[in-house]
Design a protein around this motif. Structure first.
Motif, PDB file in Angstrom:
ATOM      1  N   GLY A 180      32.630  31.763   2.101  1.00 46.46           N
ATOM      2  CA  GLY A 180      33.268  32.214   0.657  1.00 46.46           C
ATOM      3  C   GLY A 180      32.267  33.618   0.576  1.00 46.46           C
ATOM      4  O   GLY A 180      31.246  33.848   1.079  1.00 46.46           O
ATOM      5  N   GLY A 181      32.894  34.449  -0.613  1.00 47.25           N
ATOM      6  CA  GLY A 181      32.193  35.433  -1.010  1.00 47.25           C
ATOM      7  C   GLY A 181      32.889  36.846  -0.125  1.00 47.25           C
ATOM      8  O   GLY A 181      33.650  36.660   0.620  1.00 47.25           O
ATOM      9  N   VAL A 182      32.011  37.744  -0.195  1.00 41.02           N
ATOM     10  CA  VAL A 182      32.477  39.090   0.516  1.00 41.02           C
ATOM     11  C   VAL A 182      31.183  39.988   1.104  1.00 41.02           C
ATOM     12  O   VAL A 182      30.156  39.792   0.615  1.00 41.02           O
ATOM     13  CB  VAL A 182      33.055  39.923  -0.441  1.00 41.02           C
ATOM     14  CG1 VAL A 182      33.436  41.447   0.019  1.00 41.02           C
ATOM     15  CG2 VAL A 182      34.189  39.302  -1.000  1.00 41.02           C
ATOM     16  N   LEU A 183      31.532  40.315   2.397  1.00 40.24           N
ATOM     17  CA  LEU A 183      30.542  41.160   3.078  1.00 40.24           C
ATOM     18  C   LEU A 183      31.271  42.572   3.169  1.00 40.24           C
ATOM     19  O   LEU A 183      32.005  42.841   3.539  1.00 40.24           O
ATOM     20  CB  LEU A 183      30.139  40.779   4.427  1.00 40.24           C
ATOM     21  CG  LEU A 183      29.635  41.513   5.449  1.00 40.24           C
ATOM     22  CD1 LEU A 183      27.940  41.337   5.136  1.00 40.24           C
ATOM     23  CD2 LEU A 183      29.596  41.197   6.756  1.00 40.24           C
ATOM     24  N   ILE A 184      30.345  43.668   2.659  1.00 35.38           N
ATOM     25  CA  ILE A 184      30.879  45.013   2.544  1.00 35.38           C
ATOM     26  C   ILE A 184      29.857  45.847   3.403  1.00 35.38           C
ATOM     27  O   ILE A 184      28.565  45.808   2.863  1.00 35.38           O
ATOM     28  CB  ILE A 184      30.888  45.475   1.057  1.00 35.38           C
ATOM     29  CG1 ILE A 184      31.865  44.517   0.170  1.00 35.38           C
ATOM     30  CG2 ILE A 184      31.440  46.953   0.954  1.00 35.38           C
ATOM     31  CD1 ILE A 184      31.789  44.760  -1.217  1.00 35.38           C
ATOM     32  N   GLN A 185      30.399  46.883   4.348  1.00 39.64           N
ATOM     33  CA  GLN A 185      29.689  47.697   4.900  1.00 39.64           C
ATOM     34  C   GLN A 185      30.280  48.931   4.786  1.00 39.64           C
ATOM     35  O   GLN A 185      31.396  49.426   5.016  1.00 39.64           O
ATOM     36  CB  GLN A 185      29.734  47.489   6.580  1.00 39.64           C
ATOM     37  CG  GLN A 185      29.024  48.449   7.083  1.00 39.64           C
ATOM     38  CD  GLN A 185      28.855  48.135   8.790  1.00 39.64           C
ATOM     39  OE1 GLN A 185      29.487  47.054   9.064  1.00 39.64           O
ATOM     40  NE2 GLN A 185      28.114  49.032   9.616  1.00 39.64           N
ATOM     41  N   VAL A 186      29.500  49.949   4.136  1.00 44.61           N
ATOM     42  CA  VAL A 186      29.687  51.189   4.044  1.00 44.61           C
ATOM     43  C   VAL A 186      28.667  52.219   4.527  1.00 44.61           C
ATOM     44  O   VAL A 186      27.366  52.109   4.264  1.00 44.61           O
ATOM     45  CB  VAL A 186      29.502  51.910   2.344  1.00 44.61           C
ATOM     46  CG1 VAL A 186      29.988  53.315   2.318  1.00 44.61           C
ATOM     47  CG2 VAL A 186      30.753  50.877   1.585  1.00 44.61           C
ATOM     48  N   GLY A 187      28.861  52.539   5.677  1.00 47.06           N
ATOM     49  CA  GLY A 187      28.185  53.480   6.699  1.00 47.06           C
ATOM     50  C   GLY A 187      27.237  52.474   7.322  1.00 47.06           C
ATOM     51  O   GLY A 187      27.737  51.562   7.746  1.00 47.06           O
ATOM     52  N   ASP A 188      26.018  52.696   6.952  1.00 49.57           N
ATOM     53  CA  ASP A 188      24.667  51.975   7.435  1.00 49.57           C
ATOM     54  C   ASP A 188      24.380  50.851   6.405  1.00 49.57           C
ATOM     55  O   ASP A 188      23.464  50.217   6.739  1.00 49.57           O
ATOM     56  CB  ASP A 188      23.427  52.627   8.149  1.00 49.57           C
ATOM     57  CG  ASP A 188      23.195  53.563   6.961  1.00 49.57           C
ATOM     58  OD1 ASP A 188      23.609  53.814   5.749  1.00 49.57           O
ATOM     59  OD2 ASP A 188      21.806  54.652   7.539  1.00 49.57           O
ATOM     60  N   ARG A 189      24.991  51.131   5.197  1.00 50.26           N
ATOM     61  CA  ARG A 189      24.417  50.030   4.352  1.00 50.26           C
ATOM     62  C   ARG A 189      25.582  48.735   4.409  1.00 50.26           C
ATOM     63  O   ARG A 189      26.554  48.763   4.382  1.00 50.26           O
ATOM     64  CB  ARG A 189      24.883  50.888   2.749  1.00 50.26           C
ATOM     65  CG  ARG A 189      23.651  51.704   2.686  1.00 50.26           C
ATOM     66  CD  ARG A 189      24.180  52.350   1.013  1.00 50.26           C
ATOM     67  NE  ARG A 189      23.646  51.559  -0.049  1.00 50.26           N
ATOM     68  CZ  ARG A 189      23.933  51.898  -1.131  1.00 50.26           C
ATOM     69  NH1 ARG A 189      24.505  53.057  -1.542  1.00 50.26           N
ATOM     70  NH2 ARG A 189      23.829  51.165  -2.023  1.00 50.26           N
ATOM     71  N   VAL A 190      24.674  47.548   4.115  1.00 55.72           N
ATOM     72  CA  VAL A 190      25.480  46.332   3.944  1.00 55.72           C
ATOM     73  C   VAL A 190      25.014  45.519   2.913  1.00 55.72           C
ATOM     74  O   VAL A 190      23.893  45.648   2.433  1.00 55.72           O
ATOM     75  CB  VAL A 190      25.037  45.350   5.230  1.00 55.72           C
ATOM     76  CG1 VAL A 190      25.700  43.939   5.110  1.00 55.72           C
ATOM     77  CG2 VAL A 190      25.544  46.205   6.596  1.00 55.72           C
ATOM     78  N   MET A 191      26.110  45.217   2.168  1.00 54.92           N
ATOM     79  CA  MET A 191      25.748  44.427   1.216  1.00 54.92           C
ATOM     80  C   MET A 191      26.640  43.059   1.290  1.00 54.92           C
ATOM     81  O   MET A 191      27.840  42.619   1.643  1.00 54.92           O
ATOM     82  CB  MET A 191      26.546  45.056  -0.185  1.00 54.92           C
ATOM     83  CG  MET A 191      25.948  46.388  -0.591  1.00 54.92           C
ATOM     84  SD  MET A 191      27.247  47.342  -1.336  1.00 54.92           S
ATOM     85  CE  MET A 191      27.913  48.478   0.108  1.00 54.92           C
ATOM     86  N   ASP A 192      25.605  42.086   1.281  1.00 52.66           N
ATOM     87  CA  ASP A 192      26.119  40.585   1.868  1.00 52.66           C
ATOM     88  C   ASP A 192      26.028  39.769   0.830  1.00 52.66           C
ATOM     89  O   ASP A 192      25.172  39.255   0.320  1.00 52.66           O
ATOM     90  CB  ASP A 192      25.399  39.927   2.942  1.00 52.66           C
ATOM     91  CG  ASP A 192      25.868  39.075   3.754  1.00 52.66           C
ATOM     92  OD1 ASP A 192      26.872  38.261   3.170  1.00 52.66           O
ATOM     93  OD2 ASP A 192      25.295  38.832   4.781  1.00 52.66           O
TER      94      ASP A 192
END
Length: 188
Positions: A149-161
């Motif tokens: 569940g949940g979301v993993l977001i990658q923008v460029g070299d930033r990762v929000m897990d």
């Protein structure tokens, strides 16, 4: 390493031409061409086969591309074939798209979730990432059931897990750290 710098030079040269002519159509053509080559084993084999002559490769690719692709993209592909650099196409395309996005003030965000997100959820994510980056956002959505569940977001070299799998792993590590410490036994 050498292929990366070669691809960067080719993509920068094409980008310079594209900014003088038509950036968006060339970017679209390059993406579609890469998708065609990577997605079709026969096309890939024909383009990368060492025993097929350059003229035959260009003829084959021209027939496959038809009238759908622009002249600049077609000439660029011919240049790659002539210089035996057609294997660099996917790397060149990624670098070109990065340069084009930079010029258009667009950032690409990869969103990975356990289930498919609906349009309103993707739109909310797009707005939030846009506020965070100050740029227009293009979302690439992927579904991976192993995230729970949940979301993993990658923008460029930033990762929000923000996935459940990541939270469980973090909890597991915290428990391991605390179980290594001696515990006080007894009542105070």
């Amino acid at each position: 390493m050498i292929n990366g710098s070669l691809a960067r030079r080719y993509s920068q040269a094409l980008f310079k031409i594209a900014t003088e002519t038509a950036l968006d159509p060339i970017d679209t053509d390059l993406r579609e061409l890469t998708k065609l080559v990577e997605g079709n084993k026969e096309v890939n084999n024909a383009l990368l086969h060492p025993h097929i002559s350059s003229s035959d490769k260009k003829s084959i690719m021209d027939k496959i591309l038809g009238e759908e692709f622009g002249e600049t993209t077609r000439r660029f592909l011919h240049l790659l074939i002539d210089r035996k650099r057609e294997y660099l196409l996917p790397v060149i395309q990624r670098e070109f798209t990065r340069l084009a996005d930079e010029a258009r003030q667009v950032v690409e965000a990869k969103v990975v979730s356990a289930i498919s997100l609906d349009d309103s959820q993707l739109d909310n994510l797009k707005k939030a990432i846009g506020r965070m980056t100050g740029k227009d956002v293009r979302i690439i959505s992927e579904v991976r059931s192993d995230l729970i569940g949940g979301v993993l977001i990658q923008v460029g070299d930033r990762v929000m897990d923000g996935t459940v799998a990541h939270a469980l792993n973090r909890m597991r590590e915290d428990l391991r750290k605390t179980s290594d410490k001696p515990q006080e036994v007894g009542v105070k």
